[in-house]
Design an enzyme around this catalytic site. Sequence first.
Site, mmCIF file in Angstrom:
data_model
loop_
_atom_site.group_PDB
_atom_site.id
_atom_site.type_symbol
_atom_site.label_atom_id
_atom_site.label_comp_id
_atom_site.label_asym_id
_atom_site.label_seq_id
_atom_site.Cartn_x
_atom_site.Cartn_y
_atom_site.Cartn_z
ATOM 1 N N GLY A 79 1.370 -0.997 -0.180
ATOM 2 C CA GLY A 79 0.463 0.825 0.526
ATOM 3 C C GLY A 79 1.157 0.781 -0.533
ATOM 4 O O GLY A 79 2.543 1.213 -0.038
ATOM 5 N N TYR A 130 -15.016 3.608 9.766
ATOM 6 C CA TYR A 130 -13.097 3.935 9.488
ATOM 7 C C TYR A 130 -13.574 4.513 11.007
ATOM 8 O O TYR A 130 -12.417 3.602 11.251
ATOM 9 C CB TYR A 130 -12.354 4.464 7.893
ATOM 10 C CG TYR A 130 -11.199 4.925 8.178
ATOM 11 C CD1 TYR A 130 -10.559 3.597 7.744
ATOM 12 C CD2 TYR A 130 -10.929 6.503 8.133
ATOM 13 C CE1 TYR A 130 -9.330 4.329 7.834
ATOM 14 C CE2 TYR A 130 -9.460 6.355 8.709
ATOM 15 C CZ TYR A 130 -8.517 4.918 7.799
ATOM 16 O OH TYR A 130 -7.016 5.289 8.362
#
Length: 311
Positions: free
Chosen positions: A11, A141
């Site tokens: 990532g 989140y």
Amino acid sequence: MKKILVVGSSGQIGTELVIELRKRYGNDSVIASDVQPPKAQLGDGPFETLDILDKDRLHEVILKHQVKEVYLLAALLSATAEKNPAFAWKLNMDGLFHVLDLAKAKIIDKIFWPSSIAVFGPTTPKVNTPQFTIMEPSTVYGISKQAGERWCEYYAKKHGVDVRSIRYPGLISYTSPPGGGTTDYAVDIFYYAKRNEKYTCFLKENTPLPMMYMEDAIRATIDLMEAPAEKVKIRSSYNISGISFTPKEIYEQIKKSVPDFQIEYVPDFRQAIADSWPGSIDDTEAAKDWGWKAKYNLSALAQIMLEHIQA
Ligand code: NAD
Ligand code: AKB
């Protein structure tokens, strides 16, 4: 030499973290792992395909390489999580428990787990948001990060787990693209500027958000992990501050180098997420406990991004 496992190494953060950790500790001491292959050259060290939700496979990789330290980066970010709340909750929480439990069982010694400015919500003071304040996140989140912080502190206090964490702001880098967050516009804009193509920004021009150049974030992460345990007084997660700017301010900064560059503002669902987050962060506690200080300002960041980004 201690062995380190980075989970989520393909990532935006993992790519640069693995490169830096390998520079410091050697290629073979740092095991990269992800469900996807690396998107950039990470050096010559080992890579393992690993799904953090597969607890047995995690255990197997840890034993195989005699790993003692884990950096857990695998997660769904704010915008992607809103599209798939149940899976975001599962990935963001179960992954953390898998690693915390290995430390509780003394199989590993130390954990880094990133939190986010998303732990704050609409009722949090927006300017210079303090370390300890009202936290009522309104995104999936943010809820997962706040719960994660509570669990980290719980495992540290109750089970003596050495877990360390930072509330990253939006991170800006050119090596690997961002993975589905609300702050991603501040990276995307550079690709459009480099092609001198009009950029359509998904946030309103006057939306301030805390941001940071990736090199600062990587340095903060490794400094925190290397700090003596007694200096790491906060075991939930540390506020750190870099730069705060609005889409208009970064656009104007880029225009100094690309005078014809154009922008339009077409806010979408990410505007509500951004509106619920702080505009700037107070990082006094990180500065006091382990000497944190950011190096990069907006003009330095823009210059580096425009120099290095591939159109
Ligand atoms: P990213 O989306 O770019 O990378 C996450 C990586 O995790 C991806 O390579 C993905 O393939 C991998 N992954 C997904 N599911 C997995 C699984 N089941 N098992 C193993 N790997 C899996 O995210 P990032 O920006 O590098 O963020 C890393 C961490 O830092 C996340 O916890 C994120 O919440 C946090 N964070 C990031 C930022 C930011 O601006 N980048 C800001 C605050 C916090
Ligand atoms: C996101 O926008 O989701 C991330 C973050 C600030 O956590 N960049």
